[in-house]
Design an enzyme around this catalytic site. Structure first.
Site, PDB file in Angstrom:
ATOM      1  N   TYR A 115      -2.450  -1.097  10.474  1.00 47.71           N
ATOM      2  CA  TYR A 115      -2.318  -1.239   9.025  1.00 47.71           C
ATOM      3  C   TYR A 115      -0.942  -0.781   8.548  1.00 47.71           C
ATOM      4  CZ  TYR A 115      -3.960  -1.296   4.156  1.00 47.71           C
ATOM      5  OH  TYR A 115      -4.133  -1.579   2.817  1.00 47.71           O
ATOM      6  N   SER A 170       0.855  -1.186   0.000  1.00 47.91           N
ATOM      7  CA  SER A 170       0.000   0.000   0.000  1.00 47.91           C
ATOM      8  C   SER A 170       0.887   1.231   0.000  1.00 47.91           C
ATOM      9  CB  SER A 170      -0.852  -0.025   1.265  1.00 47.91           C
ATOM     10  OG  SER A 170      -1.442   1.238   1.500  1.00 47.91           O
TER      11      SER A 170
END
Ligand SMILES: NC(=O)C1=CN([C@@H]2O[C@H](COP(=O)(O)OP(=O)(O)OC[C@H]3O[C@@H](n4cnc5c(N)ncnc54)[C@H](OP(=O)(O)O)[C@@H]3O)[C@@H](O)[C@H]2O)C=CC1
Ligand SMILES: CC1=C(/C=C/C(C)=C/C=C/C(C)=C/C=O)C(C)(C)CCC1
Length: 305
Positions: A175, A162
């Site tokens: 995350y 990401s």
């Protein structure tokens, strides 16, 4: 060592040339999280390229739906219900794949989760799960499938990380930790393969910005800038990713604009980055997303509203 300047020049020149895309017709490709938004699109793109598929997901129904769509394209598809937060489950499923289907030559580590709660209000298990699925599973997947790739010096491991694996923002500690971990894992593995002269095993790191899949529903930057950096379309994201994979590119940021915060994070002083984040609404972008998750879940039950 005397070829280093030449290699450097070659690498720079290659960056600006149109890359040659490899053929993956007949390869056996395993995709995790294949029932999800990006996972399904990856499956269909790989199928269009003629790859046979092994699809893993914990959501059996969604995974079967992906398989149905891929079979319509005309490739062989095998589905497995696997919980990637369980190490033993991964090893057992990998053994079954080897026995029932054959040797996997491409792995797309796509499954991912996020807690979506403020750290101090988040159950410990939910934080742990993010690390297990997004990061630890990469170790077990690699230990399960790399030996066969090494034996033939042929294969490809794709890590769906990401933009939040390259720079971070507030309120997604689980995350960011997991995706920074994924980036570090990918890089170290890549170095290891090259140090061992296993240049037939490729690796690709994908670092997308917000994708409109629902996973981060509500996450948004400052209104005035949203049209400048809009959330990515899922199909566009996967098509750009496919280009990078087939070109055997080492890493890609999608959109390319995301290379800028990645670079400035390292180049500028903390306060300068902070000012930019604040100006762009990057510091508060997760608050509406967390509100959304709060509205949807109350003690683990979906609220009817
Ligand atoms: N959406 C975004 O904005 C971005 C996403 N990414 C990354 O892209 C990847 C795909 O995301 P996206 O398609 O949006 O997300 P989705 O939630 O649509 O897909 C993820 C899939 O993984 C499955 N999954 C979750 N936990 C497990 C588990 N323990 N074992 C097996 N499968 C599991 C999910 O099943 P279930 O639905 O049942 O939980 C789902 O089918 C993720 O790694 C994500 O981090 C990267 C950048 C931006
Ligand atoms: C922090 C930050 C930004 C916002 C980034 C966001 C909102 C990223 C979201 C990524 C997601 C949801 C990834 C999922 O995997 C800007 C505006 C680019 C400017 C630079 C700093």
């Amino acid at each position: 060592h005397n070829v280093a300047p030449l290699s450097l020049l070659l690498a720079v020149v290659q960056t600006f040339l149109r890359p040659r895309l490899k053929c993956i017709d007949g390869e056996l490709c395993l995709i995790t999280g294949a029932g999800g938004a990006l996972g399904r699109l990856f499956a269909l793109e790989f199928a269009k390229e003629g790859a046979h598929l092994v699809l893993w997901d914990c959501n059996t129904a969604a995974n079967e739906q992906t398989a149905k769509l891929a079979r319509e394209i005309g490739v062989q598809v095998h589905t497995y219900t696997v919980d990637l937060s369980k190490r033993q489950g991964i090893y057992e499923a990998a053994d079954r794949v080897r026995a029932e289907v054959g040797e996997v030559s491409m792995v797309v580590n796509n499954a991912g989760v996020v807690a979506g709660r403020r750290l101090l209000e988040c159950p410990d298990e939910l934080l742990e799960r993010t690390l297990l699925v997004n990061c630890h599973a990469l170790f077990w997947m690699t230990k399960a499938f790399l030996p066969q790739m090494k034996a033939k010096n042929h294969g490809h491991i794709v890590t769906v990380a990401s933009a939040l694996g390259l720079f971070s923002t507030a309120c997604v500690e689980d995350y960011c930790a997991s995706k920074f971990g994924a980036v570090g894992f990918h890089e170290s593995l890549t170095h290891e393969l090259l140090a061992e002269d296993l240049d037939g095993i490729k690796t690709t790191l994908l670092c997308p910005y917000i994708v409109d899949t629902g996973m981060f529903a509500g996450c948004e930057i400052r209104k005035e800038l949203r049209s400048l950096i809009p959330p990515l379309e899922p199909l566009y994201t996967v098509q750009q990713s496919m280009k990078a994979i087939l070109a055997e590119q080492q890493m890609v940021c999608i959109p390319r604009l995301m290379y800028i915060p990645f670079l400035t994070r390292a180049l500028l002083p903390w306060d300068a980055n902070l000012a930019t984040y604040r100006f762009m609404g990057g510091d508060k972008c997760m608050l509406p997303f967390i509100k959304n998750v709060e509205l949807k879940t109350s003690n683990g039950h979906i609220k009817s509203s």
